[in-house]
Design a protein around this motif. Structure first.
Motif, PDB file in Angstrom:
ATOM      1  N   VAL A 147       0.869  -1.173   0.000  1.00  0.00           N
ATOM      2  CA  VAL A 147       0.000   0.000   0.000  1.00  0.00           C
ATOM      3  C   VAL A 147       0.911   1.230   0.000  1.00  0.00           C
ATOM      4  N   TRP A 148       1.027   1.868  -1.164  1.00  0.00           N
ATOM      5  CA  TRP A 148       2.024   2.917  -1.317  1.00  0.00           C
ATOM      6  C   TRP A 148       1.446   4.328  -1.297  1.00  0.00           C
ATOM      7  N   THR A 149       0.170   4.482  -1.511  1.00  0.00           N
ATOM      8  CA  THR A 149      -0.392   5.824  -1.639  1.00  0.00           C
ATOM      9  C   THR A 149      -1.463   6.072  -0.583  1.00  0.00           C
ATOM     10  N   SER A 150      -1.767   7.352  -0.382  1.00  0.00           N
ATOM     11  CA  SER A 150      -2.796   7.739   0.573  1.00  0.00           C
ATOM     12  C   SER A 150      -4.165   7.187   0.183  1.00  0.00           C
ATOM     13  N   THR A 151      -4.443   7.181  -1.116  1.00  0.00           N
ATOM     14  CA  THR A 151      -5.733   6.686  -1.597  1.00  0.00           C
ATOM     15  C   THR A 151      -5.924   5.211  -1.272  1.00  0.00           C
ATOM     16  N   CYS A 152      -4.826   4.501  -1.126  1.00  0.00           N
ATOM     17  CA  CYS A 152      -4.898   3.070  -0.846  1.00  0.00           C
ATOM     18  C   CYS A 152      -4.556   2.716   0.603  1.00  0.00           C
ATOM     19  N   GLY A 153      -4.252   3.709   1.419  1.00  0.00           N
ATOM     20  CA  GLY A 153      -3.744   3.454   2.759  1.00  0.00           C
ATOM     21  C   GLY A 153      -4.803   3.214   3.822  1.00  0.00           C
ATOM     22  N   THR A 154      -4.455   3.600   5.045  1.00  0.00           N
ATOM     23  CA  THR A 154      -5.316   3.374   6.206  1.00  0.00           C
ATOM     24  C   THR A 154      -6.718   3.913   5.991  1.00  0.00           C
ATOM     25  N   TYR A 155      -6.798   5.107   5.390  1.00  0.00           N
ATOM     26  CA  TYR A 155      -8.088   5.749   5.125  1.00  0.00           C
ATOM     27  C   TYR A 155      -8.484   5.632   3.651  1.00  0.00           C
ATOM     28  N   GLY A 156      -7.957   4.620   3.003  1.00  0.00           N
ATOM     29  CA  GLY A 156      -8.174   4.474   1.569  1.00  0.00           C
ATOM     30  C   GLY A 156      -8.874   3.193   1.191  1.00  0.00           C
ATOM     31  N   LEU A 157      -8.621   2.752  -0.041  1.00  0.00           N
ATOM     32  CA  LEU A 157      -9.423   1.705  -0.658  1.00  0.00           C
ATOM     33  C   LEU A 157      -8.683   0.395  -0.898  1.00  0.00           C
ATOM     34  N   SER A 158      -7.617   0.151  -0.161  1.00  0.00           N
ATOM     35  CA  SER A 158      -7.010  -1.165  -0.242  1.00  0.00           C
ATOM     36  C   SER A 158      -7.971  -2.181   0.351  1.00  0.00           C
ATOM     37  N   VAL A 159      -7.903  -3.401  -0.128  1.00  0.00           N
ATOM     38  CA  VAL A 159      -8.767  -4.453   0.397  1.00  0.00           C
ATOM     39  C   VAL A 159      -8.455  -4.654   1.882  1.00  0.00           C
ATOM     40  N   GLN A 160      -9.493  -4.675   2.698  1.00  0.00           N
ATOM     41  CA  GLN A 160      -9.384  -4.844   4.144  1.00  0.00           C
ATOM     42  C   GLN A 160      -8.690  -3.665   4.833  1.00  0.00           C
ATOM     43  N   SER A 161      -8.789  -2.483   4.243  1.00  0.00           N
ATOM     44  CA  SER A 161      -8.225  -1.305   4.918  1.00  0.00           C
ATOM     45  C   SER A 161      -9.015  -1.025   6.191  1.00  0.00           C
ATOM     46  N   PRO A 162      -8.388  -0.417   7.203  1.00  0.00           N
ATOM     47  CA  PRO A 162      -9.118  -0.062   8.427  1.00  0.00           C
ATOM     48  C   PRO A 162     -10.343   0.797   8.133  1.00  0.00           C
ATOM     49  N   PHE A 163     -10.243   1.695   7.153  1.00  0.00           N
ATOM     50  CA  PHE A 163     -11.380   2.539   6.797  1.00  0.00           C
ATOM     51  C   PHE A 163     -12.560   1.711   6.316  1.00  0.00           C
ATOM     52  N   LEU A 164     -12.331   0.843   5.333  1.00  0.00           N
ATOM     53  CA  LEU A 164     -13.418   0.041   4.783  1.00  0.00           C
ATOM     54  C   LEU A 164     -13.982  -0.937   5.807  1.00  0.00           C
ATOM     55  N   ASP A 165     -13.095  -1.520   6.612  1.00  0.00           N
ATOM     56  CA  ASP A 165     -13.566  -2.460   7.635  1.00  0.00           C
ATOM     57  C   ASP A 165     -14.462  -1.762   8.654  1.00  0.00           C
ATOM     58  N   SER A 166     -14.123  -0.516   9.002  1.00  0.00           N
ATOM     59  CA  SER A 166     -14.916   0.213  10.004  1.00  0.00           C
ATOM     60  C   SER A 166     -16.262   0.659   9.443  1.00  0.00           C
ATOM     61  N   LEU A 167     -16.331   0.855   8.123  1.00  0.00           N
ATOM     62  CA  LEU A 167     -17.557   1.324   7.492  1.00  0.00           C
ATOM     63  C   LEU A 167     -18.526   0.188   7.192  1.00  0.00           C
ATOM     64  N   PHE A 168     -17.993  -0.999   6.970  1.00  0.00           N
ATOM     65  CA  PHE A 168     -18.794  -2.134   6.512  1.00  0.00           C
ATOM     66  C   PHE A 168     -19.947  -2.422   7.475  1.00  0.00           C
ATOM     67  N   GLY A 169     -21.143  -2.530   6.907  1.00  0.00           N
ATOM     68  CA  GLY A 169     -22.318  -2.879   7.685  1.00  0.00           C
ATOM     69  C   GLY A 169     -23.097  -1.712   8.244  1.00  0.00           C
ATOM     70  N   ASP A 170     -22.528  -0.507   8.204  1.00  0.00           N
ATOM     71  CA  ASP A 170     -23.228   0.656   8.751  1.00  0.00           C
ATOM     72  C   ASP A 170     -24.448   0.997   7.896  1.00  0.00           C
ATOM     73  N   PRO A 171     -25.576   1.390   8.515  1.00  0.00           N
ATOM     74  CA  PRO A 171     -26.763   1.772   7.740  1.00  0.00           C
ATOM     75  C   PRO A 171     -26.522   3.067   6.977  1.00  0.00           C
ATOM     76  N   LEU A 172     -27.015   3.116   5.742  1.00  0.00           N
ATOM     77  CA  LEU A 172     -26.778   4.277   4.889  1.00  0.00           C
ATOM     78  C   LEU A 172     -28.065   4.980   4.469  1.00  0.00           C
ATOM     79  N   GLY A 173     -29.221   4.379   4.726  1.00  0.00           N
ATOM     80  CA  GLY A 173     -30.482   5.001   4.342  1.00  0.00           C
ATOM     81  C   GLY A 173     -31.611   3.999   4.366  1.00  0.00           C
ATOM     82  N   ALA A 174     -32.826   4.502   4.162  1.00  0.00           N
ATOM     83  CA  ALA A 174     -33.991   3.619   4.144  1.00  0.00           C
ATOM     84  C   ALA A 174     -33.938   2.667   2.964  1.00  0.00           C
ATOM     85  N   LYS A 175     -33.416   3.148   1.837  1.00  0.00           N
ATOM     86  CA  LYS A 175     -33.255   2.319   0.632  1.00  0.00           C
ATOM     87  C   LYS A 175     -31.830   2.493   0.131  1.00  0.00           C
TER      88      LYS A 175
END
Length: 232
Positions: A147-175
């Protein structure tokens, strides 16, 4: 007789005004562009919204992130602020008290993050993620390896990044809906679109997903009718 006529006039006026309000009052719409893009990337969507009875005051297009360094942008700090402000303004100004949120690419995950952080999923009638990488990008590697760039780092879009893991499952709306492609030049750039057997643009607990034979940017510009149908 005059009293009865007065009652009829008052009731008719009330029904007419109620009908007009019902036809004109719409959820405010927040459109969040992708990495290094600009609010104008939503022009096709905005034009169709306006032709469907929305006004410019109903539409919010936050302008976030660097336009020159795609690898510098992530989901932390200055990138968050414009999106958070737009969402709050939309809720405060919406005549229904509800908003619809449509995000493209990294704008989809950024919008989802702000909904989660603000705890306002109850105010979101519809969330639409277009060409998002909700499960990560293989081109970003698997966190924390390669993971070399900010876009892919801790707050980025690498697979299993801390950011994505923390967001997964959160409600986003009625639909919740996703719009995706199997020939997406960004999400499927390595030739693999799925993570854990699920297309990365699909969103947890979504109501439906729609697949088009369009590229990453065509999913935003050429699916406008689907976008409008989903938020009506």
């Amino acid at each position: 007789m005059l009293n009865q006529l007065y009652k009829i006039i008052v009731m008719t006026s009330f029904l007419i005004s109620t009908s007009i309000f019902a036809n004109t009052c719409k959820d405010a719409v927040v459109l969040v562009h992708g990495n290094t893009a600009s609010p104008s990337s939503w022009d096709n969507t905005v034009n169709l919204l306006l032709s469907n009875g929305y006004t410019t005051n109903d539409i919010y297009r936050p302008d976030w992130g660097s336009k020159f360094c795609a690898s510098c942008n992530n989901h932390n700090g200055s990138e968050e602020v414009p999106v958070r402000q737009a969402i709050n303004q939309a809720i405060n100004n919406s005549c229904t008290g509800l908003i619809d949120v449509i995000g493209h690419s990294m704008g989809a995950t950024l919008a989802a993050q702000q909904i989660s952080k603000l705890g306002i999923s109850a105010n979101v009638d519809t969330f639409v993620g277009i060409a998002g990488a909700f499960r990560g990008l293989w081109s970003c590697g698997v966190y924390p390896f390669n993971v070399w760039t900010s876009t892919c780092g801790t707050y980025g879009l690498s697979v299993q990044s801390p950011f994505l893991d923390s967001l997964f499952g959160d409600p986003l709306g009625a639909k919740v809906y996703s719009i995706k492609s199997n020939i997406d030049q960004v999400v499927c750039s390595t030739g693999i679109c799925s993570v854990g057997g699920v297309h990365s643009s699909r969103i947890w607990n979504e109501d439906a997903t729609f697949t088009f034979s369009l590229g990453h940017f065509g999913l935003q510009s050429d699916t406008t009718q689907t976008q409008i149908n989903l938020i009506q």
